[in-house]
Design an enzyme around this catalytic site. Structure first.
Site, PDB file in Angstrom:
ATOM      1  N   ALA A   1      10.367   7.410 -25.520  1.00  0.00           N
ATOM      2  CA  ALA A   1      10.050   7.347 -24.095  1.00  0.00           C
ATOM      3  C   ALA A   1      11.354   7.327 -23.304  1.00  0.00           C
ATOM      4  O   ALA A   1      12.391   6.875 -23.814  1.00  0.00           O
ATOM      5  CB  ALA A   1       9.250   6.093 -23.806  1.00  0.00           C
TER       6      ALA A   1
ATOM      7  N   GLY B   1       8.339   6.909 -29.123  1.00  0.00           N
ATOM      8  CA  GLY B   1       7.232   7.753 -28.658  1.00  0.00           C
ATOM      9  C   GLY B   1       7.307   9.166 -29.224  1.00  0.00           C
ATOM     10  O   GLY B   1       6.287   9.832 -29.385  1.00  0.00           O
TER      11      GLY B   1
ATOM     12  N   GLU C   1       5.761   8.849 -32.491  1.00  0.00           N
ATOM     13  CA  GLU C   1       4.306   8.691 -32.285  1.00  0.00           C
ATOM     14  C   GLU C   1       3.652  10.034 -31.976  1.00  0.00           C
ATOM     15  O   GLU C   1       2.554  10.326 -32.445  1.00  0.00           O
ATOM     16  CB  GLU C   1       4.046   7.673 -31.166  1.00  0.00           C
ATOM     17  CG  GLU C   1       4.343   6.252 -31.640  1.00  0.00           C
ATOM     18  CD  GLU C   1       4.309   5.212 -30.539  1.00  0.00           C
ATOM     19  OE1 GLU C   1       4.860   5.477 -29.459  1.00  0.00           O
ATOM     20  OE2 GLU C   1       3.729   4.132 -30.763  1.00  0.00           O
TER      21      GLU C   1
ATOM     22  N   GLU D   1      12.062   0.719 -31.139  1.00  0.00           N
ATOM     23  CA  GLU D   1      11.563  -0.157 -30.061  1.00  0.00           C
ATOM     24  C   GLU D   1      12.040  -1.592 -30.217  1.00  0.00           C
ATOM     25  O   GLU D   1      12.344  -2.276 -29.240  1.00  0.00           O
ATOM     26  CB  GLU D   1      10.026  -0.149 -30.045  1.00  0.00           C
ATOM     27  CG  GLU D   1       9.408   1.084 -29.402  1.00  0.00           C
ATOM     28  CD  GLU D   1       9.203   2.246 -30.357  1.00  0.00           C
ATOM     29  OE1 GLU D   1       9.851   2.283 -31.422  1.00  0.00           O
ATOM     30  OE2 GLU D   1       8.399   3.139 -30.019  1.00  0.00           O
TER      31      GLU D   1
HETATM   32  N1  DAK Z   1      15.591   7.843 -22.804  1.00  0.00           N
HETATM   33  C1  DAK Z   1      16.440   8.315 -21.866  1.00  0.00           C
HETATM   34  N2  DAK Z   1      17.567   9.002 -22.146  1.00  0.00           N
HETATM   35  C2  DAK Z   1      17.826   9.222 -23.450  1.00  0.00           C
HETATM   36  C3  DAK Z   1      16.987   8.748 -24.483  1.00  0.00           C
HETATM   37  C4  DAK Z   1      15.813   8.027 -24.118  1.00  0.00           C
HETATM   38  N3  DAK Z   1      14.932   7.603 -25.016  1.00  0.00           N
HETATM   39  N4  DAK Z   1      17.536   9.119 -25.659  1.00  0.00           N
HETATM   40  C5  DAK Z   1      18.652   9.803 -25.379  1.00  0.00           C
HETATM   41  N5  DAK Z   1      18.844   9.867 -24.044  1.00  0.00           N
HETATM   42  C6  DAK Z   1      19.953  10.506 -23.334  1.00  0.00           C
HETATM   43  C7  DAK Z   1      21.236   9.716 -23.446  1.00  0.00           C
HETATM   44  O1  DAK Z   1      21.258   8.690 -22.501  1.00  0.00           O
HETATM   45  C8  DAK Z   1      22.265  10.781 -23.191  1.00  0.00           C
HETATM   46  O2  DAK Z   1      22.304  11.044 -21.800  1.00  0.00           O
HETATM   47  P1  DAK Z   1      23.754  11.230 -21.063  1.00  0.00           P
HETATM   48  O3  DAK Z   1      24.538  10.014 -21.398  1.00  0.00           O
HETATM   49  O4  DAK Z   1      24.312  12.481 -21.682  1.00  0.00           O
HETATM   50  O5  DAK Z   1      23.391  11.392 -19.620  1.00  0.00           O
HETATM   51  C9  DAK Z   1      21.658  12.037 -23.838  1.00  0.00           C
HETATM   52  O6  DAK Z   1      20.251  11.749 -23.944  1.00  0.00           O
HETATM   53  C10 DAK Z   1      22.189  12.283 -25.245  1.00  0.00           C
HETATM   54  O7  DAK Z   1      22.031  11.103 -25.982  1.00  0.00           O
HETATM   55  P2  DAK Z   1      23.247  10.375 -26.761  1.00  0.00           P
HETATM   56  O8  DAK Z   1      24.543  10.697 -26.119  1.00  0.00           O
HETATM   57  O9  DAK Z   1      22.872   8.954 -26.917  1.00  0.00           O
HETATM   58  O10 DAK Z   1      23.175  11.149 -28.165  1.00  0.00           O
HETATM   59  P3  DAK Z   1      23.621  10.599 -29.581  1.00  0.00           P
HETATM   60  O11 DAK Z   1      23.503  11.769 -30.487  1.00  0.00           O
HETATM   61  O12 DAK Z   1      24.915   9.859 -29.517  1.00  0.00           O
HETATM   62  O13 DAK Z   1      22.501   9.519 -29.977  1.00  0.00           O
HETATM   63  C11 DAK Z   1      20.218   8.710 -30.252  1.00  0.00           C
HETATM   64  C12 DAK Z   1      21.199   9.938 -30.194  1.00  0.00           C
HETATM   65  C13 DAK Z   1      18.817   9.271 -30.360  1.00  0.00           C
HETATM   66  C14 DAK Z   1      20.539   7.875 -31.479  1.00  0.00           C
HETATM   67  C15 DAK Z   1      20.408   7.864 -28.965  1.00  0.00           C
HETATM   68  O14 DAK Z   1      20.354   8.740 -27.832  1.00  0.00           O
HETATM   69  C16 DAK Z   1      19.352   6.804 -28.813  1.00  0.00           C
HETATM   70  O15 DAK Z   1      19.423   5.754 -29.447  1.00  0.00           O
HETATM   71  N6  DAK Z   1      18.362   7.078 -27.946  1.00  0.00           N
HETATM   72  C17 DAK Z   1      17.342   6.088 -27.600  1.00  0.00           C
HETATM   73  C18 DAK Z   1      16.294   5.949 -28.692  1.00  0.00           C
HETATM   74  C19 DAK Z   1      15.224   4.976 -28.256  1.00  0.00           C
HETATM   75  O16 DAK Z   1      15.464   3.784 -28.215  1.00  0.00           O
HETATM   76  N7  DAK Z   1      14.095   5.519 -27.811  1.00  0.00           N
HETATM   77  C20 DAK Z   1      13.080   4.799 -27.026  1.00  0.00           C
HETATM   78  C21 DAK Z   1      12.160   3.902 -27.927  1.00  0.00           C
HETATM   79  S1  DAK Z   1      10.879   3.119 -26.985  1.00  0.00           S
HETATM   80  C22 DAK Z   1       3.891   5.454 -24.079  1.00  0.00           C
HETATM   81  C23 DAK Z   1       4.158   6.244 -25.132  1.00  0.00           C
HETATM   82  C24 DAK Z   1       5.281   6.021 -25.899  1.00  0.00           C
HETATM   83  C25 DAK Z   1       6.148   4.978 -25.601  1.00  0.00           C
HETATM   84  C26 DAK Z   1       5.875   4.173 -24.536  1.00  0.00           C
HETATM   85  C27 DAK Z   1       4.740   4.396 -23.766  1.00  0.00           C
HETATM   86  N8  DAK Z   1       2.755   5.684 -23.269  1.00  0.00           N
HETATM   87  C28 DAK Z   1       1.815   6.739 -23.577  1.00  0.00           C
HETATM   88  C29 DAK Z   1       2.515   4.917 -22.108  1.00  0.00           C
HETATM   89  C30 DAK Z   1       7.344   4.853 -26.409  1.00  0.00           C
HETATM   90  C31 DAK Z   1       8.359   3.950 -26.292  1.00  0.00           C
HETATM   91  C32 DAK Z   1       9.640   4.294 -26.939  1.00  0.00           C
HETATM   92  O17 DAK Z   1       9.850   5.383 -27.425  1.00  0.00           O
END
Ligand code: DAK
Length: 258
Positions: free
Chosen positions: A66, A109, A112, A132
């Protein structure tokens, strides 16, 4: 087909494709994008010309979860009132086969969404995980349920508690993905597979998907009753007559999907 902002949809031959398209943020799923994905699935499910739906991501990843920037602004009341999960629940009701082609990250997500697919093909660089816990939340769109049904309680807890990423070799071993391909071939190979599936009699394909999904929720007895009713129902289809006649006449069947 409708023009969307965060996804690209296309159709060639009998295959509908949905590409996640926010590559600058690794296809992070914002509200609008989730809404568009669900709409595209519903549209393709209702389109007689589409037999199989293929889902993949543009850029470096399938989807990194997400959109954290957007999610960070929500409180519990917002989440309830926005009722986005109702939107997401439509994905489980899609009747046509969905095949995911995953490369790069499929996290939170994004994982998922991949788990909604009926079959998953992955590139060698694909990584799956539920980070998460590192944000002090938990999966909210089926992650704890679908992962547990696929790999069992103890393994699922290990991955969900650690927040670590799973390699494709592990994902195959746990029954999460079907096949691994070199990165440059994964979409092509997935579409090739989808084309073959699209030639099968559509009602059989659909009833088999439904029955297999029931196996997850029903007791063996209930599931077998369900299976038998649908087995009988297929004998009222034109394709069943054609399939059996073609066998007896030693020729290739011509299925109409009805
Ligand atoms: N959200 C926003 N921006 C993101 C992102 C995310 N989830 N993942 C990556 N980005 C952005 C980064 O901020 C970066 O942007 P800039 O700095 O260039 O502006 C760009 O994408 C490239 O990412 P990185 O520079 O971080 O790239 P790396 O290769 O170094 O790292 C990474 C890749 C995937 C390990 C890292 O980006 C990361 O840890 N990302 C976050 C992963 C995460 O925590 N995901 C969210 C989990 S919570 C729902 C359905 C589903 C959900 C909720 C509600 N409903 C139907 C209501 C789900 C919840 C979740 O997914």
């Amino acid at each position: 087909m409708i023009n969307y902002q965060h996804i690209q949809v296309e159709q060639f031959e009998k295959i509908g494709t949905i590409r996640l398209n926010r590559p600058k943020v690794l296809n992070a799923l914002n509200r609008k994008m989730v809404h568009e994905i669900v709409n595209a699935f519903i549209e393709m499910d209702q389109d007689d010309d589409v037999k199989v739906i293929v889902l993949f991501g543009n850029g470096k990843a399938f989807a990194a979860g997400a959109d954290i920037g957007e999610m960070a602004q929500n409180d519990a009341v917002d989440l309830e009132l926005l009722n986005q999960f109702a939107d997401w629940d439509h994905l489980a009701l899609i009747k046509k086969p969905i095949i995911g082609a995953v490369h790069g990250f499929a996290l939170g997500g994004g994982f998922e969404l991949a788990l909604v697919c009926d079959l998953l093909f992955a590139a060698e660089d694909a990584k799956f995980g539920f980070p998460e816990i590192n944000l002090a939340v938990m999966p909210g769109a089926g992650g704890t349920q679908r992962l547990t049904k696929l790999m069992g309680k103890t393994k699922a807890l290990e991955w969900l508690w650690s927040g670590e990423m799973m390699s494709v070799e592990e994902a195959v071993r746990f029954g999460i993905i079907n096949k691994i391909f070199p990165k440059e071939l994964v979409v092509e190979e997935t579409i090739k597979y989808a084309k073959k599936l699209a030639e099968k009699p559509a009602l059989s394909v659909r009833f088999i998907k439904e029955a297999v999904n029931k196996a997850i929720d029903y007791s063996l007895y209930e599931g077998m009753q369900y299976e038998r009713k649908n087995f009988s129902l297929l004998f009222s289809s034109e394709d069943q007559k054609e399939g059996m006649r073609a066998f007896l006449e030693k020729r290739k069947p011509e299925f109409k999907g009805r």
